[in-house]
Design a protein around this motif. Structure first.
Motif, PDB file in Angstrom:
ATOM      1  N   ASN A  56      52.701  28.165  19.430  1.00  0.00           N
ATOM      2  CA  ASN A  56      53.684  27.295  20.074  1.00  0.00           C
ATOM      3  C   ASN A  56      54.776  26.883  19.085  1.00  0.00           C
ATOM      4  OD1 ASN A  56      54.436  25.633  22.487  1.00  0.00           O
ATOM      5  ND2 ASN A  56      54.116  23.967  21.043  1.00  0.00           N
ATOM      6  N   PHE A  57      54.380  26.600  17.854  1.00  0.00           N
ATOM      7  CA  PHE A  57      55.363  26.256  16.824  1.00  0.00           C
ATOM      8  C   PHE A  57      56.333  27.421  16.602  1.00  0.00           C
ATOM      9  CE2 PHE A  57      56.618  26.441  12.308  1.00  0.00           C
ATOM     10  CZ  PHE A  57      57.336  25.259  12.214  1.00  0.00           C
ATOM     11  N   ASN A  58      55.806  28.641  16.516  1.00  0.00           N
ATOM     12  CA  ASN A  58      56.648  29.817  16.306  1.00  0.00           C
ATOM     13  C   ASN A  58      57.656  30.004  17.437  1.00  0.00           C
ATOM     14  OD1 ASN A  58      56.008  30.988  13.819  1.00  0.00           O
ATOM     15  ND2 ASN A  58      54.158  31.937  14.623  1.00  0.00           N
ATOM     16  N   THR A  59      57.173  29.914  18.666  1.00  0.00           N
ATOM     17  CA  THR A  59      58.052  30.207  19.804  1.00  0.00           C
ATOM     18  C   THR A  59      59.069  29.098  20.052  1.00  0.00           C
ATOM     19  OG1 THR A  59      56.341  29.343  21.311  1.00  0.00           O
ATOM     20  CG2 THR A  59      56.374  31.710  20.945  1.00  0.00           C
ATOM     21  N   THR A  60      58.663  27.830  19.840  1.00  0.00           N
ATOM     22  CA  THR A  60      59.639  26.750  20.017  1.00  0.00           C
ATOM     23  C   THR A  60      60.672  26.756  18.892  1.00  0.00           C
ATOM     24  OG1 THR A  60      58.128  25.189  18.921  1.00  0.00           O
ATOM     25  CG2 THR A  60      58.077  25.281  21.333  1.00  0.00           C
ATOM     26  N   LEU A  61      60.249  27.144  17.702  1.00  0.00           N
ATOM     27  CA  LEU A  61      61.198  27.315  16.601  1.00  0.00           C
ATOM     28  C   LEU A  61      62.236  28.370  16.978  1.00  0.00           C
ATOM     29  CD1 LEU A  61      60.361  27.596  12.840  1.00  0.00           C
ATOM     30  CD2 LEU A  61      61.626  29.439  13.916  1.00  0.00           C
ATOM     31  N   GLY A  62      61.777  29.436  17.617  1.00  0.00           N
ATOM     32  CA  GLY A  62      62.685  30.503  18.027  1.00  0.00           C
ATOM     33  C   GLY A  62      63.716  30.065  19.037  1.00  0.00           C
ATOM     34  N   THR A 180      54.363  19.980  17.813  1.00  0.00           N
ATOM     35  CA  THR A 180      54.972  21.265  17.438  1.00  0.00           C
ATOM     36  C   THR A 180      56.060  21.674  18.424  1.00  0.00           C
ATOM     37  OG1 THR A 180      53.259  22.536  18.634  1.00  0.00           O
ATOM     38  CG2 THR A 180      52.881  22.072  16.298  1.00  0.00           C
ATOM     39  N   SER A 181      55.926  21.254  19.689  1.00  0.00           N
ATOM     40  CA  SER A 181      56.964  21.571  20.677  1.00  0.00           C
ATOM     41  C   SER A 181      58.289  20.922  20.326  1.00  0.00           C
ATOM     42  CB  SER A 181      56.529  21.114  22.082  1.00  0.00           C
ATOM     43  OG  SER A 181      55.428  21.861  22.539  1.00  0.00           O
ATOM     44  N   ASN A 182      58.223  19.779  19.668  1.00  0.00           N
ATOM     45  CA  ASN A 182      59.445  19.068  19.320  1.00  0.00           C
ATOM     46  C   ASN A 182      59.879  19.291  17.876  1.00  0.00           C
ATOM     47  OD1 ASN A 182      59.661  17.949  21.910  1.00  0.00           O
ATOM     48  ND2 ASN A 182      58.259  16.294  21.392  1.00  0.00           N
ATOM     49  N   VAL A 183      58.922  19.536  16.983  1.00  0.00           N
ATOM     50  CA  VAL A 183      59.280  19.788  15.590  1.00  0.00           C
ATOM     51  C   VAL A 183      59.778  21.220  15.418  1.00  0.00           C
ATOM     52  CG1 VAL A 183      58.369  19.987  13.239  1.00  0.00           C
ATOM     53  CG2 VAL A 183      57.763  18.014  14.646  1.00  0.00           C
ATOM     54  N   GLY A 184      59.194  22.175  16.155  1.00  0.00           N
ATOM     55  CA  GLY A 184      59.612  23.570  16.048  1.00  0.00           C
ATOM     56  C   GLY A 184      61.107  23.760  16.241  1.00  0.00           C
ATOM     57  N   PRO A 185      61.677  23.228  17.339  1.00  0.00           N
ATOM     58  CA  PRO A 185      63.130  23.367  17.521  1.00  0.00           C
ATOM     59  C   PRO A 185      63.956  22.664  16.451  1.00  0.00           C
ATOM     60  CG  PRO A 185      62.064  22.824  19.602  1.00  0.00           C
ATOM     61  CD  PRO A 185      61.025  22.666  18.531  1.00  0.00           C
ATOM     62  N   LEU A 186      63.384  21.681  15.755  1.00  0.00           N
ATOM     63  CA  LEU A 186      64.121  21.007  14.680  1.00  0.00           C
ATOM     64  C   LEU A 186      64.142  21.848  13.410  1.00  0.00           C
ATOM     65  CD1 LEU A 186      62.622  17.413  15.103  1.00  0.00           C
ATOM     66  CD2 LEU A 186      64.731  18.305  16.096  1.00  0.00           C
ATOM     67  N   ILE A 187      63.060  22.598  13.181  1.00  0.00           N
ATOM     68  CA  ILE A 187      62.968  23.422  11.973  1.00  0.00           C
ATOM     69  C   ILE A 187      63.839  24.672  12.102  1.00  0.00           C
ATOM     70  CG2 ILE A 187      61.393  24.734  10.488  1.00  0.00           C
ATOM     71  CD1 ILE A 187      61.040  21.716  10.341  1.00  0.00           C
ATOM     72  N   PHE A 304      68.427  16.736  11.548  1.00  0.00           N
ATOM     73  CA  PHE A 304      67.362  16.782  12.546  1.00  0.00           C
ATOM     74  C   PHE A 304      66.035  16.276  11.981  1.00  0.00           C
ATOM     75  CE2 PHE A 304      70.107  20.283  14.238  1.00  0.00           C
ATOM     76  CZ  PHE A 304      70.393  19.705  15.464  1.00  0.00           C
ATOM     77  N   LEU A 305      65.924  16.155  10.656  1.00  0.00           N
ATOM     78  CA  LEU A 305      64.657  15.752  10.055  1.00  0.00           C
ATOM     79  C   LEU A 305      64.227  14.353  10.507  1.00  0.00           C
ATOM     80  CD1 LEU A 305      64.975  17.112   6.406  1.00  0.00           C
ATOM     81  CD2 LEU A 305      63.550  17.994   8.270  1.00  0.00           C
ATOM     82  N   GLY A 306      65.205  13.493  10.808  1.00  0.00           N
ATOM     83  CA  GLY A 306      64.854  12.158  11.287  1.00  0.00           C
ATOM     84  C   GLY A 306      64.031  12.225  12.557  1.00  0.00           C
ATOM     85  N   THR A 307      64.372  13.150  13.443  1.00  0.00           N
ATOM     86  CA  THR A 307      63.613  13.320  14.682  1.00  0.00           C
ATOM     87  C   THR A 307      62.199  13.800  14.375  1.00  0.00           C
ATOM     88  OG1 THR A 307      65.675  13.881  15.799  1.00  0.00           O
ATOM     89  CG2 THR A 307      63.639  14.397  16.956  1.00  0.00           C
ATOM     90  N   GLY A 308      62.072  14.688  13.362  1.00  0.00           N
ATOM     91  CA  GLY A 308      60.750  15.139  12.951  1.00  0.00           C
ATOM     92  C   GLY A 308      59.907  14.003  12.399  1.00  0.00           C
ATOM     93  N   ILE A 383      60.241   9.504  18.084  1.00  0.00           N
ATOM     94  CA  ILE A 383      59.106   8.715  18.590  1.00  0.00           C
ATOM     95  C   ILE A 383      59.114   8.720  20.112  1.00  0.00           C
ATOM     96  CG2 ILE A 383      58.060   6.428  18.694  1.00  0.00           C
ATOM     97  CD1 ILE A 383      59.259   5.858  15.942  1.00  0.00           C
ATOM     98  N   GLY A 384      60.291   8.478  20.695  1.00  0.00           N
ATOM     99  CA  GLY A 384      60.390   8.356  22.142  1.00  0.00           C
ATOM    100  C   GLY A 384      60.028   9.642  22.871  1.00  0.00           C
ATOM    101  N   ILE A 385      60.605  10.759  22.419  1.00  0.00           N
ATOM    102  CA  ILE A 385      60.355  12.013  23.135  1.00  0.00           C
ATOM    103  C   ILE A 385      58.926  12.487  22.925  1.00  0.00           C
ATOM    104  CG2 ILE A 385      61.137  13.595  21.310  1.00  0.00           C
ATOM    105  CD1 ILE A 385      62.495  15.225  23.568  1.00  0.00           C
TER     106      ILE A 385
END
Length: 478
Positions: A56-62, A180-187, A304-308, A383-385
């Motif tokens: 999931n981390f890989n695909t959301t990062l993509g 990972t769904s939310n951190v992946g797109p940030l990375i 974007f790191l703040g969101t992470g 935090i919220g999302i």
């Protein structure tokens, strides 16, 4: 091919096409079969969960990967239209709309083959993106990449339901998946921003290297879905059935049918809004921080790191609430014995924090205010999302059990359908016409309109579940 077939709830809550009900009752008769995946060792369960979480981390990062190297990508393909610049992310999200067919299929043919096929598609077209000869081919490969990326988003909750009968363990797995769904797109933008500012292809070579590691894990993943395991043990004798066109159609339409249930519909609505804002930010952040503070693409991606960080804080809030709820449950407090209070209070906190982050970013992103101030708005956003995703996804998984993959798929279909329409039409016009302050104020105001949804679930969720044909079927099946 044998198929663990479909249950369709009728108006009276009974099965019209009851093969899946038969699978449930058959499994209920054989306790050892229904608990095959539940009986795995802790190490085996952690391996299965880690494999899918990393996928999931890989695909959301993509999903967001090209947004950090937009200038290099646009220069390479000669893209000048503002409406076309968001398309690499948008067409990926359109692929997510097609991908949720994996979810109901996993409830008939098992989880493992769905993960294998979908990730093979994702891997193949990640390579295709790196080798794309022109802009149309690149967008087409991004679309197919998105199709292959959808399975972890839609099937993972079903797998967690298979291996973790304990709601606390399952909740933690879903929580990490949500992170990972939310951190992946940030990375993704950070990787592309630093690796592909000159050669846009490097981002996809790095993504391929990450998928290679995932394949080493995925090939050892075993099946978890109890009805399929039972069918294999009995040689398909009880479930032997040729899959007719009607069977297949009913299975594929289940995520659409389940969307009609109020719990799923309003959950989808709340997550839809936050999801659209989340992906709008991949276009908005570079505009805000590059235009206002003259940052490079790589440095602006670091904002974007703040969101992470907010996502990590959300994990600690989740665990603290879990401990508090467990103590209250052990003490026999009436409120703690209601299923809605296990997850939903976190969403009640997450919604307002998400809205606050919108106003914070909009009114602090000015040249006379240091860049760290608007950057810190990402913390309440994260935090919220994350609290909202954790709470509502866990709630649906607990409520819909083996149908949770279809319930999750309905959310994926809904949010990506609207996101793929709204993002290309609004990212640049919203910022250019209203400016950062009023654009974020508008988004924050709309978020305020959504925040009552989890409060409504707290009050009337029990009634909604009691009236749900799918939830009733699970209760009747034991």
């Amino acid at each position: 091919m044998a198929v663990v077939a479909e249950y369709v709830p009728g108006k009276d809550g009974k099965g019209i096409h009851d093969a899946e009900k038969d699978a449930n009752t058959t499994a209920a008769r054989d306790e050892s079969t229904t608990r095959l995946a539940h009986n795995w060792t802790s190490t085996r369960k952690i391996f299965a969960a880690s494999t899918i979480i990393y996928m999931n981390f890989n695909t959301t990062l993509g999903s967001s990967l090209p947004s950090g190297a937009g200038n290099a990508l646009n220069d390479a393909f000669g893209v000048t239209s503002e409406k076309q610049k968001p398309l690499p992310v948008v067409v990926f999200l359109i692929g997510y709309i097609i991908g949720p067919v994996f979810a109901p299929l996993s409830e008939s043919y098992g989880r493992r083959p769905i993960f294998l096929v979908s990730f093979a598609v994702y891997t193949a077209f990640t390579l295709g993106c790196a080798l794309a000869p022109n802009w149309p081919a690149f967008l087409f490969f991004r679309f197919l990449q998105g199709c292959g990326a959808a399975a972890p988003q839609t099937v993972s909750n079903g797998l967690f339901s298979d291996i973790y009968p304990d709601l606390k363990q399952r909740g933690r797995a879903v929580t990490v998946l949500g992170l990972t769904s939310n951190v992946g797109p940030l990375i993704g933008p950070i990787i592309s921003g630093f690796s592909s500012s000159k050669n846009w292809k490097w981002q996809f070579w790095i993504a391929l290297a990450m998928t290679a590691v995932n394949w080493l894990m995925l090939l050892f993943l075993q099946e978890t879905y109890s009805p399929v395991l039972h069918a294999r043990e009995t040689g398909f004798q009880e479930n032997e059935k040729k899959a007719s066109f009607k069977d297949i159609l009913l299975v594929l339409l289940r995520p659409i049918r389940i969307t009609a249930e109020p719990l799923v519909f309003f959950t989808d609505l709340f997550i839809l809004y936050q999801y659209i804002i989340f992906f709008l930010y991949f276009g908005l952040y570079p505009l805000v921080f590059q235009d206002t503070y003259k940052m490079t693409s790589g440095v602006s991606a670091l904002m974007f790191l703040g969101t992470g960080v907010g996502g990590v804080v959300a994990i600690f809030i989740f665990l603290a609430w879990e401990r508090y709820h467990t103590r209250a449950e052990q003490q026999g407090r009436a409120w703690a014995l209601r299923e809605e209070y296990r997850r939903l209070p976190l969403a009640c906190l997450g919604g307002p924090l998400f809205a606050i982050s919108e106003f914070w970013l909009g009114w602090s992103a000015r040249p006379d205010i240091h860049w760290i101030v608007p950057a810190l708005s990402g913390i309440p956003l994260g935090i919220g999302i994350d609290l909202t995703f954790m709470a509502l996804n866990n709630y649906l998984t607990d409520a819909y059990g083996i149908y949770s993959a279809s319930a999750t798929a309905s959310s994926v279909i809904t949010r990506n359908t609207f996101a793929s329409i709204i993002i290309p039409l609004s990212t640049y016009p919203l910022y250019n016409n209203l400016g950062a302050a009023w654009a974020c104020t508008l988004l924050g105001g709309l978020c305020c309109l959504m925040t009552p949804i989890p409060f409504v679930f707290l009050r009337w969720g029990t009634v909604m579940r009691a009236r749900s044909p799918f939830c009733r079927q699970l209760n009747e099946g034991g």
